[in-house]
Design a protein around this motif. Structure first.
Motif, mmCIF file in Angstrom:
data_model
loop_
_atom_site.group_PDB
_atom_site.id
_atom_site.type_symbol
_atom_site.label_atom_id
_atom_site.label_comp_id
_atom_site.label_asym_id
_atom_site.label_seq_id
_atom_site.Cartn_x
_atom_site.Cartn_y
_atom_site.Cartn_z
ATOM 1 N N ALA A 71 -5.800 -3.273 1.779
ATOM 2 C CA ALA A 71 -6.327 -3.806 0.512
ATOM 3 C C ALA A 71 -5.664 -3.129 -0.693
ATOM 4 C CB ALA A 71 -7.846 -3.607 0.460
ATOM 5 N N ILE A 72 -4.529 -2.461 -0.457
ATOM 6 C CA ILE A 72 -3.833 -1.731 -1.522
ATOM 7 C C ILE A 72 -2.349 -2.095 -1.495
ATOM 8 C CG2 ILE A 72 -3.199 0.577 -2.361
ATOM 9 C CD1 ILE A 72 -5.668 1.685 -1.029
ATOM 10 N N ASP A 73 -1.765 -2.262 -2.693
ATOM 11 C CA ASP A 73 -0.315 -2.511 -2.775
ATOM 12 C C ASP A 73 0.450 -1.256 -3.195
ATOM 13 O OD1 ASP A 73 -0.634 -5.377 -2.302
ATOM 14 O OD2 ASP A 73 -1.531 -5.395 -4.310
ATOM 15 N N ILE A 74 -0.184 -0.480 -4.077
ATOM 16 C CA ILE A 74 0.463 0.738 -4.562
ATOM 17 C C ILE A 74 -0.493 1.909 -4.410
ATOM 18 C CG2 ILE A 74 1.314 1.956 -6.612
ATOM 19 C CD1 ILE A 74 2.488 -0.556 -7.644
ATOM 20 N N PHE B 197 2.696 3.485 5.922
ATOM 21 C CA PHE B 197 2.752 2.885 4.584
ATOM 22 C C PHE B 197 3.610 1.612 4.629
ATOM 23 C CE2 PHE B 197 2.208 7.416 2.675
ATOM 24 C CZ PHE B 197 0.828 7.318 2.798
ATOM 25 N N LYS B 198 4.727 1.705 5.346
ATOM 26 C CA LYS B 198 5.653 0.568 5.434
ATOM 27 C C LYS B 198 4.969 -0.606 6.144
ATOM 28 C CE LYS B 198 10.438 -0.451 6.580
ATOM 29 N NZ LYS B 198 11.619 -0.048 7.376
ATOM 30 N N LYS B 199 4.293 -0.300 7.227
ATOM 31 C CA LYS B 199 3.608 -1.322 8.024
ATOM 32 C C LYS B 199 2.591 -2.083 7.166
ATOM 33 C CE LYS B 199 0.463 -0.810 11.249
ATOM 34 N NZ LYS B 199 -0.316 0.001 12.197
ATOM 35 N N ASN B 200 2.005 -1.356 6.210
ATOM 36 C CA ASN B 200 0.991 -1.961 5.345
ATOM 37 C C ASN B 200 1.564 -2.467 4.019
ATOM 38 O OD1 ASN B 200 -1.894 -1.581 6.566
ATOM 39 N ND2 ASN B 200 -0.772 0.291 7.048
ATOM 40 N N ASN B 201 2.910 -2.518 3.933
ATOM 41 C CA ASN B 201 3.580 -2.968 2.693
ATOM 42 C C ASN B 201 3.094 -2.212 1.461
ATOM 43 O OD1 ASN B 201 5.379 -4.942 3.550
ATOM 44 N ND2 ASN B 201 3.660 -6.334 3.924
ATOM 45 N N LEU B 202 2.945 -0.924 1.638
ATOM 46 C CA LEU B 202 2.375 -0.088 0.599
ATOM 47 C C LEU B 202 3.495 0.685 -0.083
ATOM 48 C CD1 LEU B 202 -0.530 0.517 -0.182
ATOM 49 C CD2 LEU B 202 -0.495 2.447 1.392
#
Lengths: 212, 212
Positions: free
Chosen positions: B110-113, B25-30
């Protein structure tokens, strides 16, 4: 794989002890109800009303199940009937061994009806027979009317379904007809009782069910 | 005894996979939220409101957890965002392996949250880390204000507590002050947000919490 095996063994052991309990209850002419619901459906309030209404006619005892605290047992004890609290300490359901231990603290010959109020949880308690005569699932109108479809096992194992908090119906988006239809899809034998434990509306049908 | 051992191993394995998920999740800035509550507290309605309000500003994805049915995923999908349904088939909680499988069907870049709506259950889901940033427990005013004392683990692990259905407060016996006091006894760090997902009152504070 080992987990499944362990779970199966636990359920098998549970069912053996539940069968013992069922015999014990029968020997003592005890009628038993296992009350099952989500947290906050109004189980304890319904129980308080039921005790107040019936306790002059019949001798009632209660086993209270909670993850933590004896708040509910204290509420019940205020009505001057015998009550035993089971605190599961994190456990998500009552099982037959817990009930067997708890009832050693009740004089079963001095009770006609035993209510077992399960832990507030619509999932896990559905799998555990407690030796009861009837399983009663309590749903409130503030929950969604699709609950039977989402928690089918509970509605499949229940004998009766109380729809509580009918007094809140004007303020919530809940369709009792759709609720019944959903529950009947899961369990066509289910008996429905709509009531408000708070106002007392419709509660007579529940008293009749208990006494029948 | 063997059961305890098996349970411990399951939780240990869960935590390992949750740690992997956290890194992913962190790697994807999620940013990830695990939404936890009883059945019928209004999680899905809150989520629908949140999506409608925030989806123009930020890219949202949802993992839906249910014992049975994909009703909730269908409700969410109608809002045109990516959603994956996990059906636990009787299982009483989501665990990290289930979430790991589910998110393979989402494009995390393609997701932020990401919102993870857990199974409706105030007990079991409290024990399972899903790698989320924040655990949010949702309680409604139609439940009792002693719920934090009765289900302490859930309130201990939560970062924020939403008190939903504030629009029903005039019609129920619920004391928000006593509720907060009870929750703070268990978890003094808990952040409280009172709102009505139905009317939208107070929901701005929740949007701020999500975006902060």
């Amino acid at each position: 794989m080992s987990v499944v095996t362990v779970e199966r063994k636990i359920l098998q052991k549970n069912d053996e002890i539940a069968a013992e309990l069922r015999q014990l209850f029968k020997k003592n002419n005890l009628k038993t109800f296992n009350l099952l619901s989500s947290p906050g459906s109004g189980k304890t309030t319904l129980l308080e009303r039921t005790i107040d209404h019936l306790k002059e006619r019949i001798r009632i005892g209660v086993v209270e199940g909670d993850v933590q605290t004896d708040n509910d047992a204290q509420r019940i004890a205020a009505h001057d009937i015998p009550v035993v609290q089971i605190i599961t300490n994190g456990g998500c359901h009552l099982d037959a061994p817990l009930v067997r231990d708890a009832i050693t603290r009740l004089d079963l010959t001095a009770i006609d009806i035993l209510f077992i109020e399960n832990v507030g949880n619509l999932v896990c308690p559905a799998s555990y027979d407690l030796g009861e005569d009837k399983k009663v699932v309590i749903v409130s109108t503030t929950e969604g009317d699709d609950k039977p479809l989402k928690y089918p096992k509970m509605f499949r194992v229940a004998n009766a379904c109380i729809l509580n908090k009918m007094d809140l119906l004007p303020y919530v988006d809940f369709d009792p007809v759709s609720f019944r239809k959903n529950a009947q899809k899961i369990n066509p034998e289910l008996i429905f009782i709509d009531l408000s434990a708070k106002t007392g509306d419709g509660i007579g049908a529940w008293f009749e069910y208990v006494m029948s």
